[in-house]
Design a protein around this motif. Structure first.
Motif, PDB file in Angstrom:
ATOM      1  N   VAL A  44       0.644   3.057   7.515  1.00 44.44           N
ATOM      2  CA  VAL A  44       0.910   1.898   8.372  1.00 44.44           C
ATOM      3  C   VAL A  44      -0.031   1.902   9.571  1.00 44.44           C
ATOM      4  O   VAL A  44      -0.611   0.865   9.938  1.00 44.44           O
ATOM      5  N   ALA A  45      -0.220   3.080  10.182  1.00 47.45           N
ATOM      6  CA  ALA A  45      -1.142   3.177  11.314  1.00 47.45           C
ATOM      7  C   ALA A  45      -2.569   2.846  10.890  1.00 47.45           C
ATOM      8  O   ALA A  45      -3.308   2.157  11.618  1.00 47.45           O
ATOM      9  N   LEU A  46      -2.975   3.310   9.706  1.00 43.90           N
ATOM     10  CA  LEU A  46      -4.323   3.029   9.225  1.00 43.90           C
ATOM     11  C   LEU A  46      -4.494   1.552   8.859  1.00 43.90           C
ATOM     12  O   LEU A  46      -5.574   0.982   9.056  1.00 43.90           O
ATOM     13  N   ALA A  81     -13.802  -0.191   6.417  1.00 48.78           N
ATOM     14  CA  ALA A  81     -12.722   0.724   6.796  1.00 48.78           C
ATOM     15  C   ALA A  81     -11.453   0.426   6.014  1.00 48.78           C
ATOM     16  O   ALA A  81     -10.723   1.348   5.611  1.00 48.78           O
ATOM     17  N   THR A  82     -11.169  -0.853   5.805  1.00 46.40           N
ATOM     18  CA  THR A  82      -9.991  -1.227   5.020  1.00 46.40           C
ATOM     19  C   THR A  82     -10.114  -0.732   3.584  1.00 46.40           C
ATOM     20  O   THR A  82      -9.149  -0.211   3.004  1.00 46.40           O
ATOM     21  N   VAL A 105       0.829  -1.206   0.000  1.00 45.66           N
ATOM     22  CA  VAL A 105       0.000   0.000   0.000  1.00 45.66           C
ATOM     23  C   VAL A 105       0.865   1.259   0.000  1.00 45.66           C
ATOM     24  O   VAL A 105       0.448   2.318  -0.478  1.00 45.66           O
ATOM     25  N   LEU A 106       2.079   1.144   0.519  1.00 42.58           N
ATOM     26  CA  LEU A 106       2.968   2.296   0.584  1.00 42.58           C
ATOM     27  C   LEU A 106       3.500   2.688  -0.790  1.00 42.58           C
ATOM     28  O   LEU A 106       4.167   3.712  -0.923  1.00 42.58           O
ATOM     29  N   GLY A 107       3.193   1.894  -1.801  1.00 46.80           N
ATOM     30  CA  GLY A 107       3.577   2.262  -3.159  1.00 46.80           C
ATOM     31  C   GLY A 107       3.004   3.609  -3.567  1.00 46.80           C
ATOM     32  O   GLY A 107       3.588   4.313  -4.407  1.00 46.80           O
ATOM     33  N   LEU A 163      -8.761   3.451  -0.611  1.00 50.08           N
ATOM     34  CA  LEU A 163      -9.211   4.583  -1.410  1.00 50.08           C
ATOM     35  C   LEU A 163      -8.472   5.863  -1.011  1.00 50.08           C
ATOM     36  O   LEU A 163      -8.153   6.703  -1.860  1.00 50.08           O
ATOM     37  N   PHE A 164      -8.212   6.006   0.276  1.00 58.64           N
ATOM     38  CA  PHE A 164      -7.439   7.162   0.744  1.00 58.64           C
ATOM     39  C   PHE A 164      -6.048   7.149   0.120  1.00 58.64           C
ATOM     40  O   PHE A 164      -5.536   8.198  -0.319  1.00 58.64           O
ATOM     41  N   ALA A 165      -5.419   5.985   0.076  1.00 58.09           N
ATOM     42  CA  ALA A 165      -4.087   5.875  -0.524  1.00 58.09           C
ATOM     43  C   ALA A 165      -4.132   6.246  -2.007  1.00 58.09           C
ATOM     44  O   ALA A 165      -3.258   6.977  -2.507  1.00 58.09           O
ATOM     45  N   LEU A 166      -5.150   5.763  -2.703  1.00 54.74           N
ATOM     46  CA  LEU A 166      -5.290   6.106  -4.120  1.00 54.74           C
ATOM     47  C   LEU A 166      -5.532   7.600  -4.295  1.00 54.74           C
ATOM     48  O   LEU A 166      -4.984   8.230  -5.207  1.00 54.74           O
ATOM     49  N   GLY A 167      -6.363   8.178  -3.406  1.00 53.67           N
ATOM     50  CA  GLY A 167      -6.628   9.610  -3.475  1.00 53.67           C
ATOM     51  C   GLY A 167      -5.375  10.429  -3.244  1.00 53.67           C
ATOM     52  O   GLY A 167      -5.145  11.453  -3.906  1.00 53.67           O
TER      53      GLY A 167
END
Length: 401
Positions: free
Chosen positions: A288-290, A254-255, A150-152, A260-264
């Motif tokens: 990571v926290a999320l 939530a996941t 996800v950190l990508g 979606l937040f990461a994509l945004g």
């Protein structure tokens, strides 16, 4: 010296070594389907330790020794890179080791977490080659534990910049190469099994989503069968009963929102063209926290996912918010130690012990506070100096302009 605390704890009470026993069984193929939930690269330290002499007891000692040695190398690197008298990054890591009890030294999670920290540090290097190496290292971390993938989104910069597409290309290209190598050596199942395992997990008792259900179960009467806690096929303790199904759905939604937040975030960086290493690091810590907060599972070792990257953050930023974030991680680590192993037996029965559930709830609030602090840092990080950390040029400050 701080490493003596968990080592003495383990030797004195013989606690927290269940996973290392499991690694020993898995790498020696004593039972089918053991360690199939671990990606091949993520399990390499467990296989490496198995090459050393001795039986199961020796294996446990060797594994702990490997974790201590790895942590010591990271500590030495933190000291070397920080020329300030306080050495606050190293002291943070030392305190984290001491406050976390035996969990850091008895789980494989230390290794992907340190790999993510290496990714974070390489983002601040002054050469393009090193920053491209950051993308490769993140790909390796992803194949070790999945969640770093996800950190990508942190690699994404302006649409018109070649550096953006170079970072993204190196990340996805490395993933493809690693997947092909694993499929060739270990078979396609080695790639798919860890993914299937994650999708089949239920509501683990330590997760944020399970907290309301655990609180309700703490008020149950003796003999109340509405809630039950049992060791599931997911190899963790899960709770079922009133509210569990709803909270499982909440965690799933939530996941999805987290992804979606990461994509945004990535799309915003493409449009605004304001990428910086500091933004990438602060966003990574937020994610990571999320990831932990929205997961159906919050095993005690998950707090290790945050700490190495926070140590890097203490090297590259002198903002007060980063120091606050470090303190929050330390407090949450201490609460996690009280959750496991101190009070864990009290959480596995219904009615669950009220004091144990309260500590669990406080720990889970802690991860939400960490996520909020990291997010605030992320949205205000663009104005920070990003040239103050010459990763490839010796000590911090040795070649500052």
């Amino acid at each position: 010296m701080a490493h003596l605390i968990p080592v003495v704890w383990i030797n004195r009470y013989g606690t927290s070594t269940g996973d290392v026993h499991y690694y020993f069984v898995g790498v020696n193929h004593f039972f089918p389907d053991t360690m199939t939930e671990y990606p091949v690269i993520g399990a390499l330290p467990a296989h490496l330790v198995n090459l050393l002499p001795g039986g199961e007891d020796a294996y446990i000692n060797w594994f702990i020794a490997l974790c201590v040695a790895t942590s010591a190398v990271f500590t030495a690197w933190l000291v070397y890179m920080d020329s300030s008298p306080s050495h606050r990054a190293a002291w943070f890591w030392i305190m984290f080791i001491g406050l976390s009890g035996p969990i850091v030294l008895t789980r494989l999670d230390l290794f992907p977490s340190l790999t993510v920290a290496a990714f974070a540090a390489l983002l601040f290097a002054r050469t393009r080659a090193a920053r491209r190496a950051a993308a490769i290292v993140l790909a390796v971390a992803t194949m070790m534990k999945l969640w770093p993938g996800v950190l990508g989104a942190a690699l994404v910069g302006g649409f018109r910049r070649r550096s953006t597409w170079a970072r993204i290309g190196w990340f996805f290209g490395s993933l493809v190469v690693i997947c092909l190598l694993i499929a060739a050596v270990s078979g396609v199942d080695a790639l798919t099994t860890p993914l299937n395992y994650q999708s089949d997990r239920g509501l683990q008792i330590e997760s944020l989503a399970a907290t309301p259900v655990m609180l309700a179960a703490s008020f149950a009467a003796v003999g109340d069968t509405r809630w039950s806690i049992s060791y599931a096929a997911s190899k963790s303790f899960e709770i079922i009963g009133p509210g569990a199904g709803i909270m499982t759905t909440v965690a799933t939604v939530a996941t999805a929102a987290m992804v979606l937040f990461a994509l945004g975030w990535a799309v915003t960086r493409l449009i605004r063209d304001d990428w910086s290493p500091m933004q990438a690091l602060s966003f990574s810590l937020t994610m990571v926290a999320l990831i932990i907060a929205t997961n159906k599972v919050f095993s005690p070792q998950y707090i290790t996912w945050l700490a190495p990257s926070v140590a890097v953050a203490l090297l590259v930023s002198r903002r007060r918010i980063v120091a606050v974030l470090a303190v929050e991680v330390l407090v949450t680590a201490l609460l996690t130690t009280f959750v496991y192993p101190v009070y864990y037996d009290w959480l596995m029965v219904v009615p669950t012990a009220t004091q144990a559930v309260v500590i669990l709830a406080l720990r889970n609030v802690g991860i939400l506070v960490i996520a909020g602090t990291a997010l605030w840092w992320a949205v205000t990080a663009a104005r920070e100096d990003v040239t103050a950390f010459p990763v490839t040029s010796g000590r911090r400050g040795s070649s500052r302009r």
